[in-house]
Design an enzyme around this catalytic site. Structure first.
Site, PDB file in Angstrom:
ATOM      1  N   ASP A   9       0.871  -1.187   0.000  1.00  9.16           N
ATOM      2  CA  ASP A   9       0.000   0.000   0.000  1.00  9.16           C
ATOM      3  C   ASP A   9       0.899   1.225   0.000  1.00  9.16           C
ATOM      4  O   ASP A   9       0.803   2.095   0.852  1.00  9.16           O
ATOM      5  CB  ASP A   9      -0.963  -0.015   1.194  1.00  9.16           C
ATOM      6  CG  ASP A   9      -0.249  -0.140   2.533  1.00  9.16           C
ATOM      7  OD1 ASP A   9       0.939  -0.544   2.564  1.00  9.16           O
ATOM      8  OD2 ASP A   9      -0.874   0.171   3.572  1.00  9.16           O
ATOM      9  N   HIS A 240       9.019  -0.750   9.477  1.00  4.08           N
ATOM     10  CA  HIS A 240       8.170  -1.937   9.567  1.00  4.08           C
ATOM     11  C   HIS A 240       8.335  -2.853   8.342  1.00  4.08           C
ATOM     12  O   HIS A 240       8.685  -4.026   8.463  1.00  4.08           O
ATOM     13  CB  HIS A 240       6.699  -1.533   9.659  1.00  4.08           C
ATOM     14  CG  HIS A 240       6.365  -0.585  10.757  1.00  4.08           C
ATOM     15  ND1 HIS A 240       6.328  -0.965  12.079  1.00  4.08           N
ATOM     16  CD2 HIS A 240       6.025   0.731  10.730  1.00  4.08           C
ATOM     17  CE1 HIS A 240       5.979   0.073  12.825  1.00  4.08           C
ATOM     18  NE2 HIS A 240       5.789   1.111  12.030  1.00  4.08           N
TER      19      HIS A 240
END
Length: 318
Positions: A9, A240
């Protein structure tokens, strides 16, 4: 060589947006142990159209416009919410490959059963749709690596009790957990420990290397955004998504524990992961525990080792 499909995303390149997904894409291209064969996009950090345009733009910046990109799900499986982003005026709108992400995933895995590692660093909508489209999809993957969840702690955020990717589409996460594949889950327990400092970002922004300067500029802007909106005084941001990509060729950087995991789909605890590391015996009321682990959860990380791996590979990018 690990043949990889990366589901993102991606929002790097949009002001005030997260940047770790852009670094994940760069690492997947730079790691000599990875052959990146397909990138798919999903609604998450931004809307799917914006994520697609930014992914195509970043691949051009990285000198790899040949990597196929297929647009994916525009909203979660069940919940009506969909993220809306904005595309900077200087980013051209390039057309991705025809088709939809879930079908593209199924096609490449069917063509190469047992050879494809799928790395999902956004909400799991595309992955769940692929599993629903082809019941044999999960079993035909070589491996599934997911950036998502928090397993030994909590977000301490009543408005978003689950980690963002899982909170966005907990129903999709439930499909993945019930699919029969024990995915490698790289969650906040470890990803919050690998970080880039603002001073490092500013040093990158001053580089004469194109991608380094671009990434440094947007990383510094993202840290400033976090400090203004969410965490006053913070001077760094977490990497992340790159940690999940690193787990493909360097799983030794992480300590893994098998577990049986379920995800809450209730509104109050949306996206919370219920994690049972024991998987044997019975609960206090005598109810048998699930005997079969359905996840391999990262519970510790070699921070210095990841930093060395990350920086060494990114040095190969102009």
């Amino acid at each position: 060589m690990e043949r990889v499909v990366l589901d993102v995303d991606l929002a790097m390149g949009a002001p005030g947006s997260d940047i770790d997904d852009g670094f994940a894409l760069a690492l997947a291209l730079a790691d000599p142990g990875i052959a990146l064969e397909l990138v798919t996009t999903v609604n998450g950090n931004t809307d799917a159209d914006t994520a697609t345009a930014l992914t195509l733009e970043l691949l051009h910046r990285l000198g790899r416009p040949d990597v196929p990109v297929v647009r994916g799900a525009t909203r979660p499986l069940v919940r009506p919410q969909a993220r809306q982003g904005s595309l900077p005026e200087d980013v051209p709108v390039r057309e991705p490959r025809e088709g939809v992400a879930a079908e593209a995933m199924v096609e490449i895995v069917r063509a190469h059963p047992g050879e494809i590692t799928l790395v999902a660093v956004g909400p799991l909508t595309n992955v769940a749709l692929a599993m629903r489209l082809d019941p044999g999809f999960a079993g035909a993957l070589k491996s599934l690596v997911i950036m998502g969840g928090v397993f030994e702690g909590q977000t301490n955020n009543a408005a978003m009790p689950g980690e963002f990717n899982i909170w966005c589409d907990p129903e999709a996460a439930a499909v993945v957990l019930d699919s029969g594949i024990a995915a490698k889950w790289v969650g906040l327990d470890v990803t919050l420990q690998v970080r880039v400092e603002r001073a490092q970002a500013l040093e990158m922004a001053a580089s004469d290397r194109q991608f380094t300067a671009f990434a440094g500029e947007y990383t510094a802007a993202w840290i400033d955004h976090i400090a203004e909106i969410d965490e006053p005084g913070i001077t760094s941001c977490a990497m992340h998504d790159p940690l999940a990509v690193a787990a493909v060729t360097r799983p030794d950087l992480l300590t893994w524990r098998d577990a049986h995991v379920a995800v809450s789909q209730a509104d109050l605890t949306r996206g919370v992961m219920v994690c049972d590391f024991r998987c044997t015996g019975s609960g206090p009321d005598g109810t048998p525990r699930p005997a079969r682990p359905n996840a391999s959860v990262a519970v510790a990380v070699d921070v210095a080792g990841f930093n060395n791996h990350f920086l060494k590979n990114l040095e190969a990018i102009a």
